[in-house]
Design a protein around this motif. Structure first.
Motif, PDB file in Angstrom:
ATOM      1  N   LYS A 209      -4.540   1.821   2.082  1.00 49.12           N
ATOM      2  CA  LYS A 209      -4.284   3.036   1.316  1.00 49.12           C
ATOM      3  C   LYS A 209      -5.223   4.159   1.763  1.00 49.12           C
ATOM      4  O   LYS A 209      -4.815   5.310   1.862  1.00 49.12           O
ATOM      5  CB  LYS A 209      -4.430   2.764  -0.183  1.00 49.12           C
ATOM      6  CG  LYS A 209      -3.239   1.999  -0.737  1.00 49.12           C
ATOM      7  CD  LYS A 209      -3.449   1.393  -2.092  1.00 49.12           C
ATOM      8  CE  LYS A 209      -3.738   2.319  -3.203  1.00 49.12           C
ATOM      9  NZ  LYS A 209      -3.788   1.641  -4.529  1.00 49.12           N
ATOM     10  N   ASP A 210      -6.474   3.814   2.071  1.00 47.86           N
ATOM     11  CA  ASP A 210      -7.432   4.821   2.549  1.00 47.86           C
ATOM     12  C   ASP A 210      -7.007   5.361   3.926  1.00 47.86           C
ATOM     13  O   ASP A 210      -7.194   6.537   4.216  1.00 47.86           O
ATOM     14  CB  ASP A 210      -8.838   4.232   2.646  1.00 47.86           C
ATOM     15  CG  ASP A 210      -9.471   4.002   1.274  1.00 47.86           C
ATOM     16  OD1 ASP A 210      -8.990   4.600   0.284  1.00 47.86           O
ATOM     17  OD2 ASP A 210     -10.445   3.235   1.208  1.00 47.86           O
TER      18      ASP A 210
ATOM     19  N   ALA B 209       0.833  -1.209   0.000  1.00 43.62           N
ATOM     20  CA  ALA B 209       0.000   0.000   0.000  1.00 43.62           C
ATOM     21  C   ALA B 209       0.865   1.255   0.000  1.00 43.62           C
ATOM     22  O   ALA B 209       0.582   2.213  -0.737  1.00 43.62           O
ATOM     23  CB  ALA B 209      -0.936  -0.005   1.205  1.00 43.62           C
TER      24      ALA B 209
ATOM     25  N   SER C  10      -7.409  -5.080   3.579  1.00 45.31           N
ATOM     26  CA  SER C  10      -6.971  -5.129   2.185  1.00 45.31           C
ATOM     27  C   SER C  10      -5.977  -4.001   1.908  1.00 45.31           C
ATOM     28  O   SER C  10      -5.882  -3.029   2.673  1.00 45.31           O
ATOM     29  CB  SER C  10      -8.170  -4.986   1.248  1.00 45.31           C
ATOM     30  OG  SER C  10      -8.702  -3.674   1.357  1.00 45.31           O
TER      31      SER C  10
ATOM     32  N   GLU D  60      -6.300  -1.827  -0.387  1.00 43.16           N
ATOM     33  CA  GLU D  60      -7.104  -0.619  -0.616  1.00 43.16           C
ATOM     34  C   GLU D  60      -7.507   0.042   0.707  1.00 43.16           C
ATOM     35  O   GLU D  60      -7.489   1.271   0.820  1.00 43.16           O
ATOM     36  CB  GLU D  60      -8.343  -0.940  -1.448  1.00 43.16           C
ATOM     37  CG  GLU D  60      -8.027  -1.289  -2.888  1.00 43.16           C
ATOM     38  CD  GLU D  60      -7.261  -0.191  -3.622  1.00 43.16           C
ATOM     39  OE1 GLU D  60      -7.627   0.987  -3.501  1.00 43.16           O
ATOM     40  OE2 GLU D  60      -6.282  -0.523  -4.318  1.00 43.16           O
ATOM     41  N   GLU D  61      -7.881  -0.764   1.700  1.00 44.00           N
ATOM     42  CA  GLU D  61      -8.270  -0.193   2.991  1.00 44.00           C
ATOM     43  C   GLU D  61      -7.081   0.503   3.651  1.00 44.00           C
ATOM     44  O   GLU D  61      -7.227   1.590   4.216  1.00 44.00           O
ATOM     45  CB  GLU D  61      -8.810  -1.295   3.906  1.00 44.00           C
ATOM     46  CG  GLU D  61      -9.349  -0.763   5.215  1.00 44.00           C
ATOM     47  CD  GLU D  61      -9.938  -1.826   6.124  1.00 44.00           C
ATOM     48  OE1 GLU D  61     -10.192  -1.502   7.291  1.00 44.00           O
ATOM     49  OE2 GLU D  61     -10.150  -2.977   5.680  1.00 44.00           O
TER      50      GLU D  61
ATOM     51  N   LYS E 114       0.916   3.942  -3.087  1.00 43.14           N
ATOM     52  CA  LYS E 114       0.568   5.354  -2.865  1.00 43.14           C
ATOM     53  C   LYS E 114       1.741   6.274  -3.136  1.00 43.14           C
ATOM     54  O   LYS E 114       1.564   7.480  -3.288  1.00 43.14           O
ATOM     55  CB  LYS E 114       0.078   5.568  -1.430  1.00 43.14           C
ATOM     56  CG  LYS E 114      -1.308   5.039  -1.249  1.00 43.14           C
ATOM     57  CD  LYS E 114      -2.293   5.819  -0.497  1.00 43.14           C
ATOM     58  CE  LYS E 114      -2.451   7.261  -0.554  1.00 43.14           C
ATOM     59  NZ  LYS E 114      -3.745   7.740  -0.129  1.00 43.14           N
TER      60      LYS E 114
END
Length: 75
Positions: free
Chosen positions: A72-73, A23, A67, A69-70, A27
């Protein structure tokens, strides 16, 4: 950014470290990712269930592997 992966070395802990590093790479942010395996250090964060993810001193996730994606958020 200071990121710590808390865990004693179990499969889930290793998985969290891998997805966290992925992640950060995706990013493109400048972050120090550190694996913390010492139980005394882990308990200083109030974490009783590993794995856990600490971002800039605050526990963001504990007891599961989120995940990419999570994460990264969260970053």
């Amino acid at each position: 950014m200071d990121i710590k992966v808390l865990g004693t070395g179990c499969a889930k802990c290793k998985s969290l470290e891998e997805v966290t590093r992925k992640a950060v790479e995706e990013k493109g942010i400048d972050a120090n990712v550190e694996k913390v395996e010492d139980l005394i250090q882990i308990m200083t964060y109030g974490v009783m269930t590993t794995p856990a993810l600490v971002i800039d001193g605050k526990v963001a996730v504990k007891g599961r592997v989120p995940s990419v994606e999570e994460i990264k958020d969260l970053l």
